[in-house]
Write a protein that holds these residues in place. Structure first.
Motif, PDB file in Angstrom:
ATOM      1  N   ILE A 196     -40.060 -14.196 -30.721  1.00 40.23           N
ATOM      2  CA  ILE A 196     -41.079 -14.160 -29.675  1.00 40.23           C
ATOM      3  C   ILE A 196     -42.357 -13.591 -30.278  1.00 40.23           C
ATOM      4  N   GLU A 197     -43.452 -14.310 -30.118  1.00 37.44           N
ATOM      5  CA  GLU A 197     -44.716 -13.881 -30.703  1.00 37.44           C
ATOM      6  C   GLU A 197     -45.833 -14.066 -29.673  1.00 37.44           C
ATOM      7  N   ASP A 198     -46.799 -13.149 -29.673  1.00 39.31           N
ATOM      8  CA  ASP A 198     -47.943 -13.268 -28.770  1.00 39.31           C
ATOM      9  C   ASP A 198     -49.226 -12.967 -29.546  1.00 39.31           C
ATOM     10  N   ASP A 199     -50.365 -13.254 -28.917  1.00 37.18           N
ATOM     11  CA  ASP A 199     -51.665 -13.010 -29.549  1.00 37.18           C
ATOM     12  C   ASP A 199     -52.440 -11.922 -28.813  1.00 37.18           C
ATOM     13  N   GLY A 200     -51.699 -10.909 -28.320  1.00 37.82           N
ATOM     14  CA  GLY A 200     -52.314  -9.840 -27.554  1.00 37.82           C
ATOM     15  C   GLY A 200     -52.843  -8.708 -28.415  1.00 37.82           C
ATOM     16  N   VAL A 201     -52.850  -7.513 -27.838  1.00 36.78           N
ATOM     17  CA  VAL A 201     -53.451  -6.354 -28.499  1.00 36.78           C
ATOM     18  C   VAL A 201     -52.548  -5.732 -29.550  1.00 36.78           C
ATOM     19  N   GLY A 202     -51.278  -6.153 -29.585  1.00 33.58           N
ATOM     20  CA  GLY A 202     -50.364  -5.567 -30.557  1.00 33.58           C
ATOM     21  C   GLY A 202     -49.843  -4.211 -30.107  1.00 33.58           C
ATOM     22  N   MET A 203     -48.915  -3.657 -30.861  1.00 33.65           N
ATOM     23  CA  MET A 203     -48.332  -2.360 -30.527  1.00 33.65           C
ATOM     24  C   MET A 203     -49.381  -1.260 -30.490  1.00 33.65           C
TER      25      MET A 203
END
Length: 364
Positions: A304-311
């Motif tokens: 699962i991968e996203d292009d959000g703000v990250g951890m």
């Protein structure tokens, strides 16, 4: 974005108030009067919808007076009526007042330059362009917030209807499964009561049949409960995809034939998938999400991968506990979880679950 009734708009008057004190209108007292009337009209327009349009007109007249009598740079006071214009109920009215504002302010600057011997300075034009677009921006924000609120209400209503439908389905299944059987058990019990004195051998035979019916009923109930508890991985993928789309996140799914994954493995992957997607919707601020499910020689793998703000942009305590919880659950079945994160470029989670030759539920 707060509504006009809840946002403390009076704060916007603090800076110009200091401006009045530090840069007074020399000995022209009426400059302060125009500013005071402007401030009162702005304050009243935020509280009373009935007088909002008349308040806009008063504010525009005050701004025109400040431009003509003092300086074209006083056009920046037009921010206040532009804000109130953005909260009018229709784009038609916004267009009327915005067009009138532009015409009046341009006329005021021209009048100041022509009759007060001011120098021609066009640096006020970008400010006017900004104020022309401000009401439309505020109105679009209101519409966007309203749509989000209605969508949230619709999702809650859908969830409520799904729960009601699920309760009705469970009630139907229990009635169909147990109703006839319990009636039959009751009749068998009455028959045994009659036969136990006059024909014990036949009574024993009826008791054995009663035991068989009871065993079969127990098997049916267990199967019914098992079907209620288990959600197939393919169904889970479809549900989380709809969940992401309803949150405004674009979904990209690439999977193997999910029917080939045993029930035990699929249930574990489904729980992990649900946990990851929930975190993405709540905390990632992502616009896209990629999901992939595939297999190698000894494991089923979920990515699962996203292009959000990250951890780095999330609440580390909450996210860390969620990942640790999944790691502990996976460790009990010798599964693994790895994640990578880049600030502002999203996060990727890879979950590996070892293959089980024969699922425990099927063996039972």
């Amino acid at each position: 974005m707060p509504t006009i009734a809840t946002f403390p708009w009076w704060r916007l008057l603090i800076i110009p108030s200091f401006y009045m004190l530090l840069l007074p209108f020399e000995d022209k007292w009426y400059g302060y009067v125009f500013f005071l009337v402007l401030a009162l009209a702005f304050w009243g327009s935020t509280s009373h919808v009935k007088y909002r349009e008349s308040g806009i007109v008063i504010q525009h007249l005050c701004v025109m007076a400040l431009i003509i009598l003092f300086n074209p740079w006083n056009i920046w006071f037009g921010m206040y009526p532009a804000i109130i214009t953005g909260f009018l109920p229709s784009f038609r009215r916004i267009t009327v007042y915005t067009g009138s504002m532009a015409a009046l302010y341009v006329t005021s600057v021209w009048y100041h330059v022509e009759f007060n011997l001011g120098t021609q300075d066009l640096s006020w034009i970008p400010i006017l362009i900004l104020f022309i677009g401000l009401p439309y921006f505020l109105r679009n924000q209101q519409i966007s917030n309203q749509i989000k609120t209605e969508l949230l209400g619709a999702n809650e209503e859908i969830a409520r209807l799904i729960k009601i439908e699920e309760r009705e389905r469970i009630a139907r299944d229990l009635h169909d499964t147990l109703g006839h059987t319990l009636s039959l058990l009751t009749l068998k019990g009455e028959l045994v009561e009659q036969l136990v004195r006059r024909n014990p051998d036949e009574a024993i035979q009826e008791v054995r049949e009663l035991q068989d019916i009871s065993r079969n009923t127990l098997i049916q109930v267990r199967k019914l409960v098992s079907d209620m508890q288990s959600v197939r991985l393919s169904e889970e993928v479809e549900q989380v995809s709809h969940f992401l789309q309803s949150a405004g996140i674009e979904v990209h799914v690439q999977t193997m034939d999910l029917e080939r994954i045993p029930l035990v493995n699929g249930k574990i992957l489904g729980l992990c998938l649900r946990e990851c997607v929930t975190n993405i919707v709540k905390h990632s601020q992502a616009e896209n999400c990629w999901m992939a499910i595939y297999e190698n020689s000894d494991s089923f793998i979920l990515e699962i991968e996203d292009d959000g703000v990250g951890m780095e942009g999330m609440n580390r305590g909450h996210e860390g506990s969620g990942l640790m919880g999944m790691k502990k659950r996976l460790r009990m079945i010798e599964g693994t979880l790895h994640w990578t994160s880049n600030a502002g470029r999203g996060m990727k989670i890879t979950i590996s679950v070892p293959k089980i030759e024969k699922p425990i539920s099927e063996e039972r």
